[in-house]
Each structure stands twice: as structure tokens, then as C-alpha cells.
Design an enzyme around this catalytic site. Structure first.
Site, PDB file in Angstrom:
ATOM      1  N   LYS A 184       0.905  -1.082  -0.111  1.00  0.00           N
ATOM      2  CA  LYS A 184       0.134   0.076  -0.077  1.00  0.00           C
ATOM      3  C   LYS A 184       0.888   1.282  -0.086  1.00  0.00           C
ATOM      4  CE  LYS A 184      -2.931   2.824   3.013  1.00  0.00           C
ATOM      5  NZ  LYS A 184      -3.468   2.924   4.359  1.00  0.00           N
ATOM      6  N   GLU A 234      -8.126  12.232  13.360  1.00  0.00           N
ATOM      7  CA  GLU A 234      -7.272  11.087  13.779  1.00  0.00           C
ATOM      8  C   GLU A 234      -6.273  11.377  14.805  1.00  0.00           C
ATOM      9  OE1 GLU A 234      -4.254   7.783  11.318  1.00  0.00           O
ATOM     10  OE2 GLU A 234      -5.105   9.564  10.376  1.00  0.00           O
ATOM     11  N   GLU A 278      -7.669  -2.267   3.321  1.00  0.00           N
ATOM     12  CA  GLU A 278      -6.831  -1.019   3.699  1.00  0.00           C
ATOM     13  C   GLU A 278      -6.852  -0.774   5.225  1.00  0.00           C
ATOM     14  OE1 GLU A 278      -6.707   3.740   2.701  1.00  0.00           O
ATOM     15  OE2 GLU A 278      -7.961   2.691   1.767  1.00  0.00           O
ATOM     16  N   GLU A 412     -11.981  11.274  -3.633  1.00  0.00           N
ATOM     17  CA  GLU A 412     -11.679  11.105  -2.358  1.00  0.00           C
ATOM     18  C   GLU A 412     -10.987  12.354  -1.891  1.00  0.00           C
ATOM     19  OE1 GLU A 412      -9.294   8.285   0.663  1.00  0.00           O
ATOM     20  OE2 GLU A 412     -10.981   7.296  -0.666  1.00  0.00           O
ATOM     21  N   LYS A 416     -12.268  15.057   1.105  1.00  0.00           N
ATOM     22  CA  LYS A 416     -11.244  15.335   2.199  1.00  0.00           C
ATOM     23  C   LYS A 416     -10.905  16.627   2.316  1.00  0.00           C
ATOM     24  CE  LYS A 416      -9.553  10.693   2.687  1.00  0.00           C
ATOM     25  NZ  LYS A 416      -8.186   9.714   2.623  1.00  0.00           N
TER      26      LYS A 416
END
Length: 436
Positions: A184, A234, A278, A412, A416
Site C-alpha cells: 500500500k 485521527e 486498507e 476522495e 477530504k
């Protein structure tokens, strides 16, 4: 902030009666429920400045001026005593940005702090020479003027990379994954906005805090022209004595226009194999990194849904008890950059990013927060913006794994970026300005 003004005046009178080095002060005071620290911060001229609000809103702080600064968090941590905290952060990869907007790693012990925990307020003065303390306190403004709403309009937008280059980069990443170079990689985009008038960093963060809930809110200003701010969902880690927690936030979809569509999106995200994979990669990486450092590591079995204003994420919690010798500096080095913002394996993904990305991330997706003796907390600096003079840069990233599609990932990024982008009006003639 009338009560704070009274406390400061009384404190200055007391300090004038002393000589030499002034010992630390920790003074409680009262403030009304409608006090906004960002309003107060907007009038201050003492730098560096740091603003912090915890994700649950229970803790808020402002740190002003610096007695000591550190590029090494280990040295910063070793310097602490009592209730002192050092504030700051480090860049995505620990490298200095080519434009030198912010240092690769910067922590500072402030001259003074305001801290709010729940409804309890404190003014903290760290030990310093008498003249230094008096000068810092005398510089404080107690203006009652509130920040105005954002009245800047976007009149231009430039993406780095643009969509064609982004597509090439994603396809290169997928080829590398097919060749098993890595599992990834997280690729990022910088969006530079041209405004018809400048926006204050405090003004932008206040608007974001009003609209983007369930997020950490932070602002780091080295001086009046260089600021980094954001509203991120986060957490990198939180430590309370030896107990710590972290999380895997990976897997994203937008919000629906109706409750029914929103539920449909949520159901899809919870069951989508690509996003589940993911998220699992991030969890596995965290477990492998943390296992040597702690005992009794607990991982939530299933991901939960995190619903924010513009996007929905998958999240899994991890918590445990740290070994007694583990330091916050070691945790920073162990965890950051995480697989959620860099990729796996870390070094291979980082090398791809260095070779392919056409801008330097700086503090975007780095770590921002504080180190204390008993307690420390850092967030991951996503959903963030860099303001240099009158230029405003927004950042977003997307995890590339098997099944990723360049256009879908680009959309995406738009979702964001809209965390901050959508706080501005957009000129009608700027077609590329629109973000859904």
C-alpha cells in the site's frame, strides 16, 4: 477575559517584588462559558503560538512564547518537570521542507499557557528570569473583540499534481504493488487557493471548529506569516502514565445527501473489501510496531464507523500498557508516519512517495500535539492547511491498494479537502473551484 486580566495584573505586581529567576506559577481563574480562546489568541503578538483542542472538546490550551526550543523530542521530554508541557510537532518524514515554512521537528517550552479542562481554567507561567516573565505578561492583549466570519472568496485554484499526473502516479503505484514492491502507498495532493483577501489563521480554524466536530483542532504559528492548522479526526496516540491508546483510521466514503443515502454509503463502506483490506493493513502494522513496546495490547475486533461532516471512515481502536522504559519520543518514532498516511512496508512506500510526489508534504500528515510528564497526546495532521503570507495550501491523501482507481481516489481527495475548502465562498467564474 476580564478575570484573566485581573489575575495577570496581580501576578505582575507580585513578580515585581521578587528578584532573579521567577519560579513557576500555576494559577486558577474563572472564565465565562462563552469565552473563545481563538478570539483571544487573534490579538496576541507573542510567538511562537500554539492552540490545541482535544477531540472530545474537554481540553483546550494556548501556549505562547518560548523559553527553550527543541528539534529532538527526546531532549524535550527529558527537560520536563512537574506539570510542564512542550508543544509542537514534526513533519511527515522528518525532513525540512524545501521552502523552510516549518522546521522538520519543533517543540517548545512556552513562557506561558492557558489551559482549560472542562470548566476549570489555569494560567501557567514557567520558570524564567524576572524581566522575561514581566515582558511576556505585559505583551498580552485583553481585547474583547471577536473574530469576524470568513469573508474571503476563492478566485483561483491550482492542484499539485493535476488530475493527469495524479492518474499516472496512481497507475505507477498499482504497477509497483503488482510487482510486490509494497502492499500500500498513500499519495497526496496539495491544493493552492487564491483568495480575494487574506484569511487569518485563527479565523479559518474558528470556522472549521464550528463546522467540523469530533476532531482535534490545532494551530501552530512560528510568526505572523507562517501558520499550520487543521481539524483532524485521527489520533496518533494518547498516553496517560503508562496506559496508551491509538487507532487505525483508514477507509473512506462521502456523506449522503439524504439519511437513506447516507446509510447506504455507510453499509457499503463497512462491507467493501478494498476499504476493509486498507484498514486491516494499518491495524496489522500498528500491532507489529507496538508489540515490543507494551504488554496487554488490545485491538477492537471490528471496525466502527466514524461520521464526519463531509466523509465517513472506518476506525479500529488499539490500547495497552507501555513498558516502563518507553518514552513519548520513542512512540513518535515508532508510530509516525503510520501506514494510514504513508503505506506498507513503510520504507518502500516512503521511497515511492519521495520519488513520485511533486511537492514536499512538510507538516501535512505529520504529528502535532504535546509531551508532558504524566500525560501526552498527538494527532495526525491531516485535514490541514499551511498559510505562508497570503498563500493558502490545503492537503489531502488517499491510500492506494489493489482495486484503487485514479478518478475515484481523486474524488476522495476532493471530499477530504472540502473539510476546509467548503468554509469559503467561491467566485462564479472559477469553474475548477467546485468541490462536491
Amino acid at each position: 477575559m476580564a478575570a484573566l486580566h485581573t489575575v495577570v495584573q496581580s501576578l505582575m505586581d507580585s513578580i515585581r517584588l521578587e528578584f532573579g529567576v521567577i519560579q513557576s506559577w500555576d494559577l486558577p481563574f474563572s472564565a465565562s462559558a462563552d469565552v473563545d480562546l481563538l478570539d483571544w489568541l487573534s490579538h496576541q503578538t507573542l510567538y511562537p503560538q500554539f492552540y490545541w483542542q482535544s477531540r472530545d472538546g474537554q481540553e483546550e490550551a494556548i501556549a505562547l512564547g518560548h523559553l527553550r526550543s527543541f528539534s529532538d523530542p527526546q531532549l524535550a521530554e527529558m527537560s520536563l518537570s512537574g506539570q510542564q508541557r512542550v508543544w509542537g510537532g514534526r513533519s511527515f518524514d522528518g525532513q525540512v521542507t524545501h521552502q523552510q515554512e516549518l522546521l522538520a521537528s519543533f517543540f517548545f517550552l512556552p513562557q506561558l499557557e492557558l489551559r482549560r479542562t472542562g470548566n476549570d481554567w489555569r494560567l501557567i507561567i514557567n520558570e524564567a528570569p524576572q524581566e522575561s516573565v514581566l515582558t511576556a505578561l505585559a505583551s498580552l492583549s485583553f481585547s474583547q473583540t471577536s473574530l469576524t466570519a470568513i469573508d474571503s472568496t476563492i478566485i483561483g485554484r491550482a492542484d499539485t499534481p493535476e488530475l493527469p499526473q495524479w492518474s499516472d502516479m496512481v497507475n505507477s503505484a498499482l504497477d509497483a504493488i503488482d510487482k510486490q514492491s509494497f502492499d500500500k502507498v498513500v499519495l497526496a495532493r496539495r491544493t493552492t487557493l487564491t483568495l480575494d483577501k487574506p484569511v487569518l489563521p485563527t479565523q479559518l480554524l474558528q470556522a472549521s471548529r464550528q463546522h467540523n466536530h469530533d476532531s482535534f483542532h490545532f494551530l501552530m504559528a512560528l510568526d505572523s506569516t507562517h501558520s499550520f492548522l487543521g481539524s483532524t479526526p485521527e489520533r496518533l496516540f494518547s498516553r496517560d502514565t503508562q496506559t496508551f491508546s491509538t487507532e487505525a483510521l483508514a477507509g473512506t466514503i462521502g456523506r449522503g445527501r439524504t439519511d437513506e443515502e447516507d446509510q447506504s454509503f455507510a453499509h457499503w463502506l463497512l462491507n467493501d473489501k478494498k476499504n476493509g483490506y486498507e484498514n486491516r493493513l494499518v491495524v496489522d502494522d500498528l500491532v507489529s510496531r507496538l508489540t515490543p513496546w507494551c504488554a496487554d495490547l488490545q485491538v477492537s475486533r471490528e471496525p466502527e464507523l466514524v461520521r464526519l461532516r463531509k466523509v465517513q471512515h472506518l476506525k479500529r481502536h488499539l490500547s495497552g500498557l507501555l513498558n516502563e522504559t518507553v518514552t513519548d519520543a520513542q512512540l513518535l518514532g515508532c508510530l509516525q508516519p503510520t501506514a494510514a498516511i504513508a503505506g506498507l512496508p513503510r520504507e518502500e512506500a516512503m521511497q515511492f512517495i519521495r520519488e513520485k510526489e511533486s511537492f514536499t508534504r512538510g507538516w501535512y500528515s505529520g504529528a502535532v500535539g504535546f509531551i508532558g510528564v504524566d500525560r501526552s497526546e498527538f494527532c495526525v495532521a491531516i485535514r490541514s492547511a499551511l498559510i505562508v503570507d497570503d498563500q493558502l495550501n490545503l492537503f489531502a491523501g488517499a491510500g492506494i491498494v489493489p482495486g484503487s482507481e485514479a478518478l475515484s481516489e481523486w474524488q476522495e481527495l476532493d471530499r477530504k479537502t472540502s473539510t476546509l475548502f467548503s468554509l469559503f465562498a467561491c467566485a462564479e467564474n472559477v469553474v475548477e473551484c467546485e468541490i462536491q
